[in-house]
Design an enzyme around this catalytic site. Structure first.
Site, PDB file in Angstrom:
ATOM      1  N   GLY A  44      -7.412  -9.781   0.953  1.00  0.00           N
ATOM      2  CA  GLY A  44      -8.657  -8.704   0.892  1.00  0.00           C
ATOM      3  C   GLY A  44     -10.316  -9.006   1.179  1.00  0.00           C
ATOM      4  N   GLU A  99     -14.588 -11.437  -3.931  1.00  0.00           N
ATOM      5  CA  GLU A  99     -13.206 -10.624  -4.284  1.00  0.00           C
ATOM      6  C   GLU A  99     -13.386  -9.438  -3.638  1.00  0.00           C
ATOM      7  OE1 GLU A  99     -10.518 -10.130  -4.392  1.00  0.00           O
ATOM      8  OE2 GLU A  99      -9.448 -10.324  -6.034  1.00  0.00           O
ATOM      9  N   ASP A 103      -9.716  -4.975 -10.498  1.00  0.00           N
ATOM     10  CA  ASP A 103      -9.019  -3.791 -11.116  1.00  0.00           C
ATOM     11  C   ASP A 103      -8.628  -4.017 -12.658  1.00  0.00           C
ATOM     12  OD1 ASP A 103      -7.510  -1.429 -11.304  1.00  0.00           O
ATOM     13  OD2 ASP A 103      -5.937  -2.102 -10.248  1.00  0.00           O
ATOM     14  N   SER A 104      -7.609  -4.547 -13.022  1.00  0.00           N
ATOM     15  CA  SER A 104      -7.518  -5.045 -14.455  1.00  0.00           C
ATOM     16  C   SER A 104      -8.321  -6.326 -14.872  1.00  0.00           C
ATOM     17  CB  SER A 104      -5.817  -5.368 -14.473  1.00  0.00           C
ATOM     18  OG  SER A 104      -5.464  -6.564 -13.847  1.00  0.00           O
ATOM     19  N   GLY A 105      -8.467  -7.029 -13.706  1.00  0.00           N
ATOM     20  CA  GLY A 105      -9.179  -8.335 -13.725  1.00  0.00           C
ATOM     21  C   GLY A 105      -8.441  -9.570 -14.037  1.00  0.00           C
ATOM     22  N   THR A 107      -6.010 -11.097 -12.162  1.00  0.00           N
ATOM     23  CA  THR A 107      -6.010 -12.101 -11.119  1.00  0.00           C
ATOM     24  C   THR A 107      -7.286 -12.913 -11.065  1.00  0.00           C
ATOM     25  OG1 THR A 107      -4.892 -10.308  -9.875  1.00  0.00           O
ATOM     26  CG2 THR A 107      -5.645 -12.348  -8.718  1.00  0.00           C
ATOM     27  N   LEU A 108      -8.315 -12.169 -11.356  1.00  0.00           N
ATOM     28  CA  LEU A 108      -9.607 -13.012 -11.297  1.00  0.00           C
ATOM     29  C   LEU A 108      -9.814 -13.809 -12.391  1.00  0.00           C
ATOM     30  CD1 LEU A 108     -11.639 -13.252  -9.290  1.00  0.00           C
ATOM     31  CD2 LEU A 108     -12.779 -11.437 -10.564  1.00  0.00           C
ATOM     32  N   LYS A 131     -13.288  -1.229 -10.148  1.00  0.00           N
ATOM     33  CA  LYS A 131     -12.612  -0.265 -11.021  1.00  0.00           C
ATOM     34  C   LYS A 131     -12.597  -0.595 -12.656  1.00  0.00           C
ATOM     35  CE  LYS A 131      -9.070   1.132  -7.542  1.00  0.00           C
ATOM     36  NZ  LYS A 131      -7.780   1.224  -7.396  1.00  0.00           N
ATOM     37  N   ARG A 165      -6.588  -2.401   6.882  1.00  0.00           N
ATOM     38  CA  ARG A 165      -7.411  -3.404   6.538  1.00  0.00           C
ATOM     39  C   ARG A 165      -8.466  -3.378   7.570  1.00  0.00           C
ATOM     40  NH1 ARG A 165      -5.641  -7.035   2.562  1.00  0.00           N
ATOM     41  NH2 ARG A 165      -3.313  -7.451   2.641  1.00  0.00           N
TER      42      ARG A 165
HETATM   43  P1  IMP Z   1      -6.393  -7.043 -10.820  1.00  0.00           P
HETATM   44  O1  IMP Z   1      -7.691  -7.079 -10.911  1.00  0.00           O
HETATM   45  O2  IMP Z   1      -5.754  -8.199 -11.115  1.00  0.00           O
HETATM   46  O3  IMP Z   1      -5.435  -5.871 -11.385  1.00  0.00           O
HETATM   47  O4  IMP Z   1      -5.936  -6.872  -9.306  1.00  0.00           O
HETATM   48  C1  IMP Z   1      -7.011  -6.410  -8.302  1.00  0.00           C
HETATM   49  C2  IMP Z   1      -6.140  -6.604  -6.710  1.00  0.00           C
HETATM   50  O5  IMP Z   1      -5.406  -5.295  -7.079  1.00  0.00           O
HETATM   51  C3  IMP Z   1      -7.266  -6.341  -5.858  1.00  0.00           C
HETATM   52  O6  IMP Z   1      -7.882  -7.402  -5.354  1.00  0.00           O
HETATM   53  C4  IMP Z   1      -6.298  -5.745  -4.718  1.00  0.00           C
HETATM   54  O7  IMP Z   1      -5.370  -6.624  -4.062  1.00  0.00           O
HETATM   55  C5  IMP Z   1      -5.288  -4.721  -5.557  1.00  0.00           C
HETATM   56  N1  IMP Z   1      -5.633  -3.585  -5.770  1.00  0.00           N
HETATM   57  C6  IMP Z   1      -6.251  -2.693  -6.916  1.00  0.00           C
HETATM   58  N2  IMP Z   1      -6.614  -1.610  -6.532  1.00  0.00           N
HETATM   59  C7  IMP Z   1      -6.363  -1.403  -5.371  1.00  0.00           C
HETATM   60  C8  IMP Z   1      -6.856  -0.339  -4.382  1.00  0.00           C
HETATM   61  O8  IMP Z   1      -7.315   0.706  -4.682  1.00  0.00           O
HETATM   62  N3  IMP Z   1      -6.473  -0.615  -3.152  1.00  0.00           N
HETATM   63  C9  IMP Z   1      -5.745  -1.642  -2.502  1.00  0.00           C
HETATM   64  N4  IMP Z   1      -5.709  -2.786  -3.368  1.00  0.00           N
HETATM   65  C10 IMP Z   1      -5.890  -2.658  -4.500  1.00  0.00           C
HETATM   66 MG    MG Z   2      -8.038  -8.981  -4.071  1.00  0.00          MG
END
Ligand code: IMP
Ligand code: MG
Length: 178
Positions: A44, A99, A103-105, A107-108, A131, A165
Site C-alpha cells: 500500500g 504507511e 485503521d484499527s492500528g 498491524t502498525l 481512520k 492502486r
Molecule cells: P489495521 O490498521 O491493522 O486495521 O489495517 C490497516 C490496513 O487495512 C491498511 O494498511 C490497508 O491495507 C487496509 N485497509 C483499511 N481500510 C482500507 C480502505 O478503506 N481501503 C483499502 N484498504 C484498507
Molecule cells: Mg497498509
C-alpha cells in the site's frame, strides 16, 4: 473500470499535502547525526513512499517490509507475519514507518513492536490516511496526511482486491459492480 470512483483527494491535493509533510519531516530530523531510514509497508505505501522520499531534503535510506495479518481479513487481528523483512539492519538508526492507511492500528502496533526490539535510535510513524474512529490500540502517529471517515477508499497505492492502486487520486468506489 475507474469511472466508478468518486474523488476524495485529487492528485493535486495529495501532492500539496505531501510537500507539507516532507517539509515537517525534513525539519524534525535536520540535526541528527545517525542515519535516517524510511520503512515502507508494502504494498500500500509504495506510491506514497516514492513521492514522500523525493520531497525530504536530508540524506536517508529507504527499505521495505511486507507483513500479513492473520485473521479473517476484514478486521486485522494484530498477529502479523513477516512475509518480506527489511534488507538492512536498523540498529542505532532513526526510522520512520511509512504507511498508506491506519485503521484499527493493529498491524502498525505489531510492526512497531517488532522493529523496536532491533534497537533503532528512534521510531516515528507517518501515514497518508488515518481512520481514527476505528482505532483499537494506542499508537502515536507523528505525521498524518488526512483523517478520514470510516469508508472504504482506493487509489494512490491503496487497493480493493489488488485493483485500483494505480489511480493518481484517492476516492470511494461508488459502484462495486460496474
Ligand atoms: P489495521 O490498521 O491493522 O486495521 O489495517 C490497516 C490496513 O487495512 C491498511 O494498511 C490497508 O491495507 C487496509 N485497509 C483499511 N481500510 C482500507 C480502505 O478503506 N481501503 C483499502 N484498504 C484498507
Ligand atoms: Mg497498509
Amino acid at each position: 473500470m475507474t469511472n466508478n470512483v468518486k474523488i476524495l483527494f485529487s492528485e493535486h491535493d495529495i501532492k500539496y499535502r505531501i510537500n507539507e509533510m516532507a517539509k515537517e519531516i525534513t525539519k524534525y530530523y535536520s540535526n541528527i547525526t545517525e542515519k535516517l531510514v524510511l520503512i515502507g509497508l508494502l504494498k500500500g505505501s509504495f506510491i506514497f513512499m516514492a513521492d514522500l522520499c523525493r520531497r525530504i531534503n536530508i540524506p536517508h535510506e529507504v527499505d521495505f517490509m511486507t507483513v500479513s495479518s492473520y485473521g479473517n481479513g476484514i478486521i486485522s487481528s494484530g498477529d502479523v507475519k513477516i512475509i518480506k523483512d527489511l534488507d538492512e539492519d536498523i540498529r542505532n538508526k532513526h526510522i520512520i514507518i511509512v504507511e498508506d492507511l491506519v485503521d484499527s492500528g493493529n498491524t502498525l502496533k505489531k510492526v512497531y513492536e517488532i522493529l523496536e526490539l532491533r534497537g533503532p535510535n528512534s521510531i516515528t510513524i507517518c501515514t497518508l490516511l488515518d481512520k481514527n474512529s476505528k482505532r483499537m490500540v494506542d499508537i502515536s502517529i507523528t505525521w498524518i496526511g488526512y483523517s478520514i471517515n470510516d469508508e472504504f477508499v482506493v487509489g494512490y497505492g491503496i487497493d480493493y482486491a489488488q485493483q485500483y492502486r494505480h489511480l493518481p487520486y484517492i476516492g470511494y468506489i461508488i459502484n462495486m459492480h460496474s
